[in-house]
Design an enzyme around this catalytic site. Structure first.
Site, mmCIF file in Angstrom:
data_model
loop_
_atom_site.group_PDB
_atom_site.id
_atom_site.type_symbol
_atom_site.label_atom_id
_atom_site.label_comp_id
_atom_site.label_asym_id
_atom_site.label_seq_id
_atom_site.Cartn_x
_atom_site.Cartn_y
_atom_site.Cartn_z
ATOM 1 N N LEU A 1 -40.381 15.709 -3.998
ATOM 2 C CA LEU A 1 -40.430 16.687 -5.085
ATOM 3 C C LEU A 1 -41.458 16.377 -6.169
ATOM 4 C CD1 LEU A 1 -38.850 19.248 -5.888
ATOM 5 C CD2 LEU A 1 -37.683 17.822 -7.560
ATOM 6 N N GLN B 1 -31.612 26.245 -1.643
ATOM 7 C CA GLN B 1 -32.790 26.480 -2.470
ATOM 8 C C GLN B 1 -34.022 25.762 -1.931
ATOM 9 O OE1 GLN B 1 -33.345 24.861 -6.747
ATOM 10 N NE2 GLN B 1 -33.178 27.071 -6.899
ATOM 11 N N GLU C 1 -23.153 18.760 -6.691
ATOM 12 C CA GLU C 1 -23.833 19.585 -5.692
ATOM 13 C C GLU C 1 -22.957 19.897 -4.479
ATOM 14 O OE1 GLU C 1 -27.719 18.152 -4.600
ATOM 15 O OE2 GLU C 1 -28.089 19.827 -3.263
ATOM 16 N N ARG D 1 -30.226 28.665 -7.908
ATOM 17 C CA ARG D 1 -30.025 27.859 -9.106
ATOM 18 C C ARG D 1 -31.281 27.825 -9.958
ATOM 19 N NH1 ARG D 1 -31.464 22.839 -10.514
ATOM 20 N NH2 ARG D 1 -31.979 22.020 -8.447
ATOM 21 N N PHE E 1 -38.763 25.872 -18.639
ATOM 22 C CA PHE E 1 -38.523 25.748 -17.203
ATOM 23 C C PHE E 1 -38.470 27.147 -16.618
ATOM 24 C CE2 PHE E 1 -36.813 22.182 -14.472
ATOM 25 C CZ PHE E 1 -37.598 21.205 -15.028
ATOM 26 N N ALA F 1 -21.693 13.294 -11.288
ATOM 27 C CA ALA F 1 -20.352 13.897 -11.303
ATOM 28 C C ALA F 1 -19.282 12.828 -11.092
ATOM 29 C CB ALA F 1 -20.251 14.984 -10.234
ATOM 30 N N GLY F 2 -19.485 11.975 -10.094
ATOM 31 C CA GLY F 2 -18.486 10.956 -9.781
ATOM 32 C C GLY F 2 -18.296 9.968 -10.918
ATOM 33 N N SER G 1 -28.840 21.871 -12.562
ATOM 34 C CA SER G 1 -28.053 21.078 -11.600
ATOM 35 C C SER G 1 -27.519 19.796 -12.211
ATOM 36 C CB SER G 1 -28.886 20.741 -10.366
ATOM 37 O OG SER G 1 -29.952 19.893 -10.710
ATOM 38 N N ARG H 1 -37.163 29.963 -8.875
ATOM 39 C CA ARG H 1 -37.669 29.140 -7.781
ATOM 40 C C ARG H 1 -37.781 29.885 -6.457
ATOM 41 N NH1 ARG H 1 -34.652 23.350 -8.972
ATOM 42 N NH2 ARG H 1 -35.984 22.826 -10.736
ATOM 43 N N ALA I 1 -21.004 8.289 -6.364
ATOM 44 C CA ALA I 1 -21.177 7.644 -7.668
ATOM 45 C C ALA I 1 -22.403 8.170 -8.397
ATOM 46 C CB ALA I 1 -21.272 6.129 -7.493
ATOM 47 N N GLY I 2 -22.715 9.443 -8.168
ATOM 48 C CA GLY I 2 -23.775 10.075 -8.945
ATOM 49 C C GLY I 2 -23.222 10.539 -10.288
ATOM 50 N N HIS J 1 -37.469 24.568 -3.077
ATOM 51 C CA HIS J 1 -38.187 24.318 -4.328
ATOM 52 C C HIS J 1 -39.661 24.593 -4.080
ATOM 53 C CE1 HIS J 1 -39.805 22.221 -7.801
ATOM 54 N NE2 HIS J 1 -38.594 22.069 -8.268
ATOM 55 N N GLU K 1 -40.513 20.853 -11.388
ATOM 56 C CA GLU K 1 -40.898 22.095 -12.033
ATOM 57 C C GLU K 1 -41.518 21.839 -13.406
ATOM 58 O OE1 GLU K 1 -38.137 25.178 -11.189
ATOM 59 O OE2 GLU K 1 -38.224 25.937 -13.239
ATOM 60 N N HIS L 1 -34.313 21.887 -1.068
ATOM 61 C CA HIS L 1 -34.107 21.072 -2.252
ATOM 62 C C HIS L 1 -32.658 20.989 -2.695
ATOM 63 C CE1 HIS L 1 -34.897 19.239 -6.074
ATOM 64 N NE2 HIS L 1 -34.518 20.299 -6.764
#
Lengths: 570, 326
Positions: free
Chosen positions: A242, A230, A373, A384, A117, A18-19, A389, A276, A15-16, A232, A245, A343
């Site tokens: 984290l 990746q 992801e 990436r 970035f 994308a979901g 992302s 990165r 449920a992030g 980071h 960046e 990361h």
């Protein structure tokens, strides 16, 4: 006892961004949608994204430049048709999120603000202070809730129903009471997140355990480009949490123990804003050559003091809080201690641009989709770029929802039967009742230590072989596990054991794919093969696991396009 | 450049709430003595209990850096987001004996895990989304000036951890009360210039469930791990209710209005008059107390009020600053 079978048009796991985006798209079109998540949706890891989301819509920028930066950042392993699709649709996607309520930071004229970035030719990362993912996750969840999506929160997805090239549902259980249920559907989408938790020092949430990948792989289905993890550049020293960046995007500088701004050596033009993989390796190299700082000498300084209190409080307030909480250092007054942290997962479930999951290089699985992801489209290739992302998750999540909507017209529902839950039930039964002498936390610690030491930002054939052997050994020992908690009530020990089983399986994909790729490309850096080898390795890894747990490798062509292969300098 | 950064350790005793609703008749407390380092946060301690001592110990957690809101618990009775509270700070605040408990003991399911259904129901009740026509294929964004964007006043940073909700004394005794987190969420959308909801502000103004039942104890602001200041948002919702003209004619609202009327009339507060205005005929129930206060000289009758010398100026100020519609 019979297992309940719930029927939906679409079942989405995760449920992030994308979901939720896919679910809203389907529900809005009148379909019956269930989203299964082991957390509450608002706890999803998308919410941890800090710095920004890319779209080329300023006057100085162009979609073509965004494509070029992304392809170059990917070390030319990204599929250029997918990159074009993403960059072209980025402006609309971000404005759509804004229309739904995302609380972006603004420019004086009221438009969405953008910041520089790493690896970007132009300030392109739209942002909401340093909590961009949070506002996007809230927004997409809120609007999915608004249209009536059914969220099954604190349910653990344990298996998919896969037979004869077709997926027809998900087997899951309620974490609160371990009631198992079958979610029977014409279409199933995975949006289950990445696999960086396989590493000891990582930036990922505890819950972001990448289970979806090995759930798929255990059915003999492929995982793509799993060797690309990746690292980071800026995780907090000691725990890898984290520091976005954005800290470097706003002007932060890196120094070693001698007070040298060492990026001048590694990336004379882009400095701290090189891509990165380049910055992460530079930091780790400084540390291993003895120029590290901090109590363990395992970090370098990230200095933003020259940016001033106002800018820090206005644009980086969360980052300041983090450094205060975990290091006791105030970045307004002093430099903080950072080092590389695992990361992001570039690899994952192979899908085409529309989100159809691949059965192999040529065929697709009916009724099965992935985005975010956990998927590999591939828009990130071997590395990436920052702020791509959240874009990928939101954009492809939404478009895969549209694909599913279209496909629903032609897909027939295959009715689920009780036996479809057999594998999941057996796995749970084994873990609850097995009476060995190994513990999950201890085994997991060994695995994560091994992955960081041997399959991290620097790799060799020898180190990767150690990792392969260790994973296989740990798998054997895992069969001898014992859980203390036999209760059916919120058994998080069982959940951690299930997650660890998955971690073991996909870790083998990472190291087996890495050992075979005898070149250095993007995040995959082989000290024994330091150059990119386009002749032999300009191709995607497609890895399969057989019934005995052995990995076999195949390769798939990269989709090239208008951005020609060049050497990658920053 | 160099920052001298040392890691220190100290011994701490933890008294940890344990309960399994399926198996235990009553909760109990387990003791753990641990060496705690200056790098650790409360969540690290929960992890160590689970991973090193007892796998059945249960709690919610995910992001481990204060952004997902899963791991709120109570330490020595104070709501705390476990992953954002450094152990050094906890020891400095409470000493080396720490009691670890769930946010709400009466809602405990297993150890730190509570049934949060009431929290989410309240969240759902305030129309928790932007009410707007969604353009599915926009070519431009809404223009929102930085000043308007700032009106959210960080309410959008709320992570729904529930720390304030289960610290709120009104939530504890009034099951209809939406609670500080839900109000902060309501404010987040009401303050958004893009929002067109016609019901939300009315909903949060209803008696029992709404902002008027807040007792202004400031506990929510004290415990919020993200410094959202829910009580500040509740105050702003009060003001919005008047600005938008949706304040109901009830005793709490009349109390606020009566305040203003008294100031406009006298330049000072007429306490007796305020009670009369707020309560109306129900004032009779206060007569015995009022009589006693009057005999002791605590209140003056309405005809005995001395008006402020600068009444003119005060009235001008009220006129120029008030946007209330009531």
């Amino acid at each position: 006892m019979s297992i309940p079978i719930y029927t939906y048009d679409a079942v989405i796991v995760g449920a992030g961004l994308a979901g939720c985006a896919a679910a809203r798209e389907l529900q809005n079109a009148g379909k019956k949608v269930a989203v299964i998540t082991k957390l509450h949706p608002l706890r999803s890891h998308s919410g941890a994204a800090q710095g920004g989301i890319n779209a080329a819509f300023s006057d100085e920028d162009s979609v073509e430049l965004h494509e070029f930066d992304t392809v170059k950042g990917s070390d030319y392993l990204a599929d250029q048709d997918a990159v074009e699709f993403m960059c072209k649709n980025a402006p609309e996607t971000i404005r759509w999120a804004e229309k739904m309520g995302a609380a972006f930071s603004r420019k004086p004229d009221g438009k969405i603000a953008q910041r520089p970035f790493g690896g970007q030719s132009s300030p392109r990362a739209c942002f909401a202070k340093d909590r961009t993912g949070l506002t996007l996750l809230q927004t997409v969840y809120e609007q999915a809730y608004r249209v009536g999506v059914k969220f099954w929160d604190e349910w653990y997805a344990a298996d998919i129903i896969y037979k004869d090239g077709k997926v027809s549902g998900v087997v899951a259980f309620n974490i609160r009471d371990m009631q198992v249920a079958i979610f029977n559907a014409k279409t199933v989408m995975f949006a289950t997140g990445g696999y960086a938790r396989a590493y000891k020092i990582n930036s990922n949430a505890h819950a972001n355990t990448g289970d979806g990948l090995s759930i798929v792989a255990r059915h003999g289905l492929p995982l793509e480009d799993m060797e690309f993890v990746q690292f980071h550049p800026s995780g907090l020293s000691g725990n890898g949490v984290l520091i976005s960046e954005a800290a470097r995007g706003e002007g932060g500088r890196l120094y070693n123990a001698k007070g040298e701004r060492f990026m001048e050596k590694y990336a004379p033009n882009a400095l701290e804003l090189a891509s990165r993989d380049v910055v992460a390796r530079a930091i780790l190299n400084e540390i291993r050559e003895g120029r590290g700082v901090g109590p363990r000498k395992d970090a370098v300084y990230l200095d933003v003091t020259h940016l001033g209190k106002d800018l820090i409080m206005n644009k980086l307030p969360e980052l300041r809080e983090l450094a205060m909480t975990f290091l006791g250092l105030d970045m307004i007054k002093e430099p903080i201690l950072i080092s590389a942290t695992a990361h992001y997962s570039m690899g994952g479930i192979p899908v085409d641009i529309d989100g159809h999951a691949r059965k192999n290089n040529k065929e697709f699985i009916e009724g099965f989709y992935a985005a975010g992801e956990c998927s590999c489209v591939s828009v990130h290739g071997a590395n990436r770029l920052g702020a791509n992302s959240v874009l990928e998750a939101l954009l492809f999540g939404r478009f895969v929802g549209k694909t599913m909507l279209k496909d629903l017209e032609s897909i027939e529902l295959r009715k689920a039967v009780q036996e479809d839950a057999a594998t999941a039930l057996k796995e749970i039964e084994f873990l609850l009742n097995n009476n060995g002498n190994e513990s999950v936390p201890a085994l997991r610690e060994e695995l994560q230590q091994c992955m960081t030491a041997n399959a991290g930002a620097f790799r060799t054939k020898e180190s990767l072989q150690i990792a392969v052997d260790t994973v296989k050994e740990l798998r054997k020992r895992f069969k001898n596990v014992r859980l203390r908690d036999k209760s059916k009530l919120f058994n998080t020990e069982l959940q951690e054991a299930l997650e660890f089983g998955h971690m073991l399986d996909y870790s083998l994909f990472i190291v087996e794919s890495a050992i075979a790729r005898e070149e250095s490309r993007g995040a995959h850096y082989r000290e024994d093969f330091q150059n990119r080898d386009d002749e032999n390795f300009l191709k995607h890894t497609m890895a399969y696991m057989d019934k005995d747990g052995n990995i076999s490798l195949d390769y798939m062509d990269v989709v090239l396009g208008k951005h020609e292969l060049r050497e990658r300098n920053y | 450049m160099s920052t001298e950064h040392k890691i220190t350790t100290q011994k701490v005793n933890f008294k940890v709430f344990r309960f399994n609703a399926d198996e235990d008749y009553l909760p109990y407390y387990e003791n753990y003595d641990m060496e705690v380092t200056s790098e650790e946060v409360v969540l690290d301690i929960l992890n160590r209990i689970k991973w090193d001592h007892d796998g059945s110990f249960s709690y919610r957690r995910s992001c481990r850096h204060g952004i997902c809101g899963a791991c709120a618990i109570k330490v020595n009775g104070r709501s705390t987001l476990a992953c954002k509270e450094s152990m050094n700070d906890m020891v400095a605040l409470f000493g080396k004996e720490l009691v670890i408990e769930p946010l709400s003991i009466k809602r405990a399911v297993k150890d730190m895990v509570i049934d949060k259904a009431d929290f989410w129901e309240k969240h759902d009740a305030i129309t928790p989304y932007l009410v707007a026509e969604i353009d599915e294929n926009p070519t431009t964004e809404n223009l929102v000036s930085p000043k308007d964007a700032q009106k959210l006043d960080e309410a959008d940073l709320c992570i729904q951890c529930g720390a304030c909700h289960y610290a709120c004394p009104v939530v504890e005794i009034n099951e209809d009360f939406f609670g500080p987190a839900a109000f902060a969420a309501a404010y987040r959308f009401e303050a958004d210039v893009r929002d067109n909801s016609e019901s939300r502000l009315k909903d949060v103004n209803e008696e029992r469930q709404g902002v008027w039942d807040c007792v202004k104890c400031f506990e929510c602001a004290q415990v919020c791990p993200k410094d959202i200041d829910p009580i500040g948002k509740i105050t702003k919702l009060h003001q919005m209710a008047f600005q938008e003209g949706v304040a109901n004619n009830n005793v709490a609202v009349r109390h606020a209005v009566g305040f203003k009327k008294s100031i406009v009339k006298n330049g000072v507060l007429d306490e007796g008059g305020l009670v009369l205005y707020s309560e109306g005929p129900a004032i009779v129930k206060h007569l015995p107390v009022a009589f006693k206060m009057f005999t002791k000289g605590k209140i003056v009758p309405p005809w005995g009020i001395t008006k402020s010398e600068n009444l003119d100026e005060i009235q001008k100020l009220v006129k120029s600053s008030s946007t209330a519609k009531f």
